[in-house]
Structure formats: structure tokens, C-alpha cells
Motif scaffolding. Structure first.
Motif, PDB file in Angstrom:
ATOM      1  N   UNK A   1      -9.493 -10.052 -45.871  1.00  0.00           N
ATOM      2  CA  UNK A   1      -8.493 -11.114 -45.725  1.00  0.00           C
ATOM      3  C   UNK A   1      -7.871 -11.407 -47.077  1.00  0.00           C
ATOM      4  N   UNK A   2      -6.545 -11.417 -47.102  1.00  0.00           N
ATOM      5  CA  UNK A   2      -5.818 -11.742 -48.326  1.00  0.00           C
ATOM      6  C   UNK A   2      -5.316 -13.169 -48.305  1.00  0.00           C
ATOM      7  N   UNK A   3      -4.134 -13.375 -48.850  1.00  0.00           N
ATOM      8  CA  UNK A   3      -3.567 -14.724 -48.921  1.00  0.00           C
ATOM      9  C   UNK A   3      -2.665 -14.961 -47.706  1.00  0.00           C
ATOM     10  N   UNK A   4      -3.299 -14.864 -46.524  1.00  0.00           N
ATOM     11  CA  UNK A   4      -2.536 -14.938 -45.286  1.00  0.00           C
ATOM     12  C   UNK A   4      -2.107 -13.576 -44.792  1.00  0.00           C
ATOM     13  N   UNK A   5      -2.450 -12.548 -45.542  1.00  0.00           N
ATOM     14  CA  UNK A   5      -2.115 -11.175 -45.159  1.00  0.00           C
ATOM     15  C   UNK A   5      -3.377 -10.341 -45.325  1.00  0.00           C
ATOM     16  N   UNK A   6      -3.218  -9.026 -45.391  1.00  0.00           N
ATOM     17  CA  UNK A   6      -4.369  -8.170 -45.613  1.00  0.00           C
ATOM     18  C   UNK A   6      -4.708  -7.297 -44.425  1.00  0.00           C
ATOM     19  N   UNK A   7      -5.888  -6.722 -44.458  1.00  0.00           N
ATOM     20  CA  UNK A   7      -6.328  -5.811 -43.402  1.00  0.00           C
ATOM     21  C   UNK A   7      -7.055  -6.541 -42.282  1.00  0.00           C
ATOM     22  N   UNK A   8      -7.388  -7.798 -42.501  1.00  0.00           N
ATOM     23  CA  UNK A   8      -8.032  -8.634 -41.489  1.00  0.00           C
ATOM     24  C   UNK A   8      -7.439 -10.033 -41.638  1.00  0.00           C
ATOM     25  N   UNK A   9      -6.656 -10.461 -40.662  1.00  0.00           N
ATOM     26  CA  UNK A   9      -5.983 -11.766 -40.738  1.00  0.00           C
ATOM     27  C   UNK A   9      -6.859 -12.794 -40.035  1.00  0.00           C
ATOM     28  N   UNK A  10      -7.508 -13.624 -40.805  1.00  0.00           N
ATOM     29  CA  UNK A  10      -8.492 -14.553 -40.251  1.00  0.00           C
ATOM     30  C   UNK A  10      -7.878 -15.543 -39.269  1.00  0.00           C
ATOM     31  N   UNK A  11      -8.578 -15.753 -38.158  1.00  0.00           N
ATOM     32  CA  UNK A  11      -8.210 -16.768 -37.164  1.00  0.00           C
ATOM     33  C   UNK A  11      -9.507 -17.335 -36.600  1.00  0.00           C
ATOM     34  N   UNK A  12      -9.731 -18.646 -36.805  1.00  0.00           N
ATOM     35  CA  UNK A  12     -10.980 -19.248 -36.366  1.00  0.00           C
ATOM     36  C   UNK A  12     -10.741 -20.691 -35.973  1.00  0.00           C
TER      37      UNK A  12
END
Length: 538
Positions: A466-477
Motif C-alpha cells: 500500500x502506498x499513499x492511496x495508490x500502490x499494488x494493494x489499495x487498502x480498504x477496511x
């Protein structure tokens, strides 16, 4: 003006105009909302210096955005002491069915845009209701200035605007919102929360450090704190990045990322594009393996000695020339050798040339972020070339600015003793704010307060990929439910799950592992898309 006065006054107007009162009179719900218009909030009701606050408008909005099928949208402004300073504009959303709780939203970058606070909490899953839909009063501000971009720092030339951005706007907005809430519902809230990411995460830390009695809980995501050290680090790295052939082309960045992924992806038990075992990656990946044979730049298939030196600089903590607020001495390293999301926020340097409006700025995301604070708050010269910035010459001013805007205190005992709880989260490949910065802060809190005490009120999670709202895994919890259960029911977070909201995520999930553990793939498992096939390991 109270409800009955509003209705009576409008009835007289409507009838005198020959209009049917029954046809044109607002409904009681609309009238109750509209009665807030023109409300004045005295400086005695605001805990930091302000002239007063004024409600500009109040309108009832119908729909499924809020509990009860609608909410009263209130817009107002907090007037400064200095007539040359801008107002703090705020928005308060009052649901028709209130759960007796309120939640404050933080901003982003250098702020300057009104936070409407109608969406979900930062990286909240689309599968769960927003706070407003749950019955929360929600509110936010523009932090005390109005800018065309979150990267515009001209407002920092004004001392009161700088102080508001540095944190005072949080308290002022909080107090103004409470005055509106009390007037509208006739009672005060039972619980108060704050949430935000990036600058909003920084603002959440400011809130619980400076005004701990005001908040029952906080959701803090990749906080831009200490803000001054972050920008000093960015300026330091930009100068190294552009000096003597240190620039890396996009092709060289891809060379680096591919090599890191090849070396480290499998260290968590599965090759899934995510580097979860970052400690093992540190010991495994060697940047020297990418060195050009001659040590000079031989093209996109290798790195020169100068480029390797720059990458090692990025992987090295920055030492500030002056101690910052609460004794902080600099800024930690960046995840450059762990799959850092180098193009996730404003680019990692898409060109070797400097941009030039109005003075040279490195075409490098961290430098773009650093430029406003240095130019307008520290040097205070709109024409200053920040690529020539020499921090020791401005040591006194750096210390002053840090005191105004940073939230470095590792002693959260006042927040802890009043029953406050905090969820802290950061992505492992964030290249706008280093995850090691949040690791450093968390470890300082543990050292100050003790691991057992800290675990009694705080949880810290690192999300791989997870990056700064981007990346290879976009966190959602769903951090708000976890926080509510902890604060209101005494049920500490356990077995939390984070989903991947990215288009390529294919609905995959991972366990939220408490630092310093990471999600490790279980031996013999067959589906890397399901959290149940991972365990939190150290």
C-alpha cells in the motif's frame, strides 16, 4: 432565531405577499435547519484566539447520504484576529437521526480546500456505511486559507494563517462545530472522534496531543508528521537526486523495482507482487548487483556509482541541523529498496530538468511538497530558489516553524488516561510519507509509555504493497467500527481484515497485522487471495 420565531416571521412575509402559507412555508425540518442561518458564535466559545464564528448558510438536503434520509448542511467561517488573515471556512453536517456522536475530518497537503466530510473515513470500505449514514455529525474545514491547490503555500507568509494551519484551526473548528451541534439538537455529543490521512493524519495527532480531553478516539493513516522534518528530508533528497548525474530515468526506476521484487516477493511465502517481509528484504536485496561494470552510466540496464549513491542516500535517515519540536532530530529512511511506490504521488522525477515557475523546483514529488514550507514559512521569500536552501543558516526559524506545526510528543498519557483509543496505519511502499517515519514515532511512544500501556490504547498496522492511496494493494477496511467497539464497548480490535480495492486486486484480502508482524502465507495453502490463508508472523 429559534424555530417558532423563524416560522412566525416567514409566515408574516408570505401572507403579506399574498402567497399561500400552507404552500410555501418550509417544513418543520427545513425550518429547524434554516434557523441556524446567521448564528453567531462568540470568541468565548472557541478555545483558541478568534474574533467570532458565523454561520453563512444552513440547508436541508434529502437523500440517503445521511441517517434519517437527510441532513442539515451548515457552512460557516471563523474570523481571524488579524484582519489580513483569511477565515477558517467550515462545514458541519447534521443528520436528521443523530447517534449522539461527532467525527472531525482532516485535510491533505497544505490544505486550502473545504473538507465537506460527507464521504467515508480514509480508505473506508465501500461495503460499510459512511459516518454520516451511521448517524454521526461530521465536520471539517479548509484549515484557515483558501488555495487553488493543496501544494500552494503562499498563505504561510501570514503568521495567523501559518498558526492555524499548524494546528489551531483544529481546535477552533471543533469548538465551532460543537456550538452548532448544541444549538441544533439542544444537547451535546456523547463521543467525539477524529480521522484523516496524510496531512489529515498529522492533524489527528495534533488534536490528541494538544487537546486530548476533546477526543475519545482517532483514526490516523500515514500521518505527515513531523511535517517540518518531512519537508526538510524531501529538499535534501531532491538536491542529491539532481546533483552530478544522480537522476534516475523511469526505465532505471523500473529496473530497480523489478530487481527488488524478484529478490523479495517470495520472502513472505508466496509470489503475489507484494513484499510483506520487509526485514528479510533488507537482508536479501543488494543494490550493488545493479552496478554498471565501469561505474559510469551505461544505459537503462544498470546503475552508475553516482545513482547508487543517491539511492543509498534515500535509504539513509536525514539528520536535521537543529532539533525539532519535542527533540526530534530528523526524518527516517524511505522504502526505496522495498518496492517503494515511486510514481504514486506526483512522480519520482519524470524529467532530469528542473521546472521553473517562478524559480527552479526539482521535478521530484518530495521536493514539490517541500518547496512551499521552505519558501513561504521558513525563508519567507516567494522568489527563493529552494534548491539552494542551506538549513543551518535558518536553524532558528526551522525550530520556530517546527514548534508551530509538528506533533512529535511521544507522551500520549493524557489521551490514554481519559480513555482515548487510536488506530494507526501506514502502507509499506508509501513514497509521499515514509512508513519508517510512523514506525519511528510508534517506537518512541512505546519507549516513553511502555509496550503494555501503549497496547492498551493503540494499535499500529503496516499494510504491505500500500502506498499513499495508490500502490499494488489499495487498502480498504472498516476502522471506524473497530474504534467504536474499542471505545464504547471495551472490545479491543482482533482479527481485522483489509481488502484490496485496486482494479487488479481481484477482491483479495489480507489480515491486518500489528507491527512488527507481517502477513505470511501458510504452508500448504492454495489461495493467496484470501486472508484466512495468511498468518501474522515476525
Amino acid at each position: 432565531m429559534r424555530l417558532w420565531q423563524f416560522i412566525l416571521a416567514n409566515a408574516v412575509v408570505f401572507l403579506s405577499a399574498g402567497v399561500s402559507a400552507a404552500q410555501d412555508m418550509p417544513t418543520p425540518e427545513e425550518a429547524h435547519c434554516m434557523a441556524l442561518r446567521g448564528m453567531l458564535i462568540s470568541p468565548d466559545e472557541i478555545g483558541e484566539p478568534a474574533r467570532r464564528a458565523v454561520v453563512y448558510s444552513a440547508d436541508l438536503l434529502k437523500g440517503d447520504q445521511a441517517a434519517g434520509g437527510g441532513f442539515c448542511k451548515v457552512l460557516g467561517g471563523i474570523e481571524p484576529i488579524d484582519p489580513k488573515a483569511p477565515n477558517i471556512n467550515f462545514q458541519v453536517n447534521l443528520p436528521l437521526t443523530w447517534n449522539d456522536k461527532i467525527i472531525q475530518y482532516g485535510g491533505g497537503g497544505y490544505d486550502g480546500t473545504l473538507i465537506e466530510a460527507v464521504k467515508n473515513v480514509s480508505f473506508g470500505s465501500d461495503a460499510v456505511q459512511t459516518p454520516l449514514q451511521r448517524g454521526y455529525v461530521t465536520f471539517g474545514s479548509d484549515s484557515g486559507h483558501q488555495s487553488p491547490s493543496v501544494l500552494d503555500g503562499k498563505f504561510l507568509l501570514n503568521n495567523e494563517a501559518l498558526a492555524n494551519f499548524g494546528g489551531l484551526q483544529i481546535k477552533k473548528t471543533h469548538d465551532a462545530a460543537i456550538a452548532v451541534v448544541s444549538d441544533y439538537y439542544g444537547r451535546k455529543q456523547q463521543k467525539t472522534y477524529i480521522q484523516g490521512n496524510s496531512q489529515g493524519g498529522h492533524e489527528s495527532l495534533i488534536a490528541i496531543q494538544r487537546w486530548p480531553a476533546d477526543y475519545d478516539g482517532a483514526i490516523v493513516t500515514h500521518p505527515a508528521n513531523p511535517f517540518s522534518a518531512l519537508q526538510l528530508s524531501g529538499n535534501h533528497l531532491a538536491k542529491a537526486f539532481y546533483r552530478n548525474g544522480g537522476y534516475l530515468s523511469p526505465a532505471k526506476v523500473e529496473l530497480l523495482n523489478s530487481a527488488v521484487t524478484k529478490a523479495c516477493d517470495k520472502l513472505d511465502g508466496v509470489e503475489d507482487g507484494l513484499i510483506s517481509n520487509t526485514a528479510a528484504c533488507d537482508a536479501t536485496f543488494k543494490i550493488e548487483d545493479l552496478r554498471c561494470a565501469s561505474g559510469k552510466d551505461e544505459g537503462d540496464t544498470c546503475l552508475s556509482d553516482t545513482q547508487i549513491a543517491v539511492l543509498k542516500t534515500i535509504n539513509t535517515p536525514y539528520k536535521s541541523p537543529v532539533k525539532l519540536q519535542d527533540g526530534v532530530e530528523g526524518f527516517p529512511r524511505w522504502p526505496i529498496f522495498q518496492g517503494g511506490d515511486l510514481y504514486g504521488l506526483w512522480g519520482f522525477g519524470l524529467s532530469p530538468e528542473l521546472t521553473n515557475p517562478p524559480t527552479p523546483v526539482a521535478n521530484f514529488g518530495l521536493a514539490v511538497l517541500a518547496d512551499p514550507l521552505i519558501r513561504y514559512a521558513i525563508v519567507r521569500d516567494p522568489k527563493f530558489d529552494t534548491m539552494t536552501f542551506d538549513p543551518p543558516k535558518y536553524a532558528k526559524r526551522i525550530a520556530e516553524v517546527s514548534k508551530l506545526i509538528d506533533a512529535n510528543s511521544a507522551d500520549l498519557s493524557a489521551f490514554e488516561k481519559r480513555g482515548g483509543k487510536m488506530l494507526l496505519m501506514h502502507g509499506t511502499i508509501d513514497f509521499a510519507i515514509s512508513p519508517y517515519n510512523t514506525v519511528s514515532y510508534y517506537e518512541r511512544v512505546v519507549k516513553t509509555m511502555g509496550a503494555e500501556n501503549v497496547r492498551g490504547f493503540m494499535r499500529f498496522y503496516l499494510v504491505p504493497g500500500f502506498g499513499h492511496g495508490s500502490g499494488k494493494f489499495i487498502a480498504a477496511w472498516d476502522p471506524l467500527s473497530a474504534l467504536e467497539n474499542w471505545v464504547e464497548k471495551g472490545k479491543a480490535p482482533e482479527n481485522l481484515i483489509v481488502g484490496d480495492a485496486g482494479n487488479d486486486g481481484a477482491g483479495r484480502t489480507r489480515p491486518m497485522c500489528e507491527y512488527p508482524s507481517y502477513p505470511k502465507y501458510k504452508a500448504g495453502a492454495t489461495d493467496p487471495n484470501k486472508a484466512e490463508n495468511f498468518e501474522c508472523a515476525k
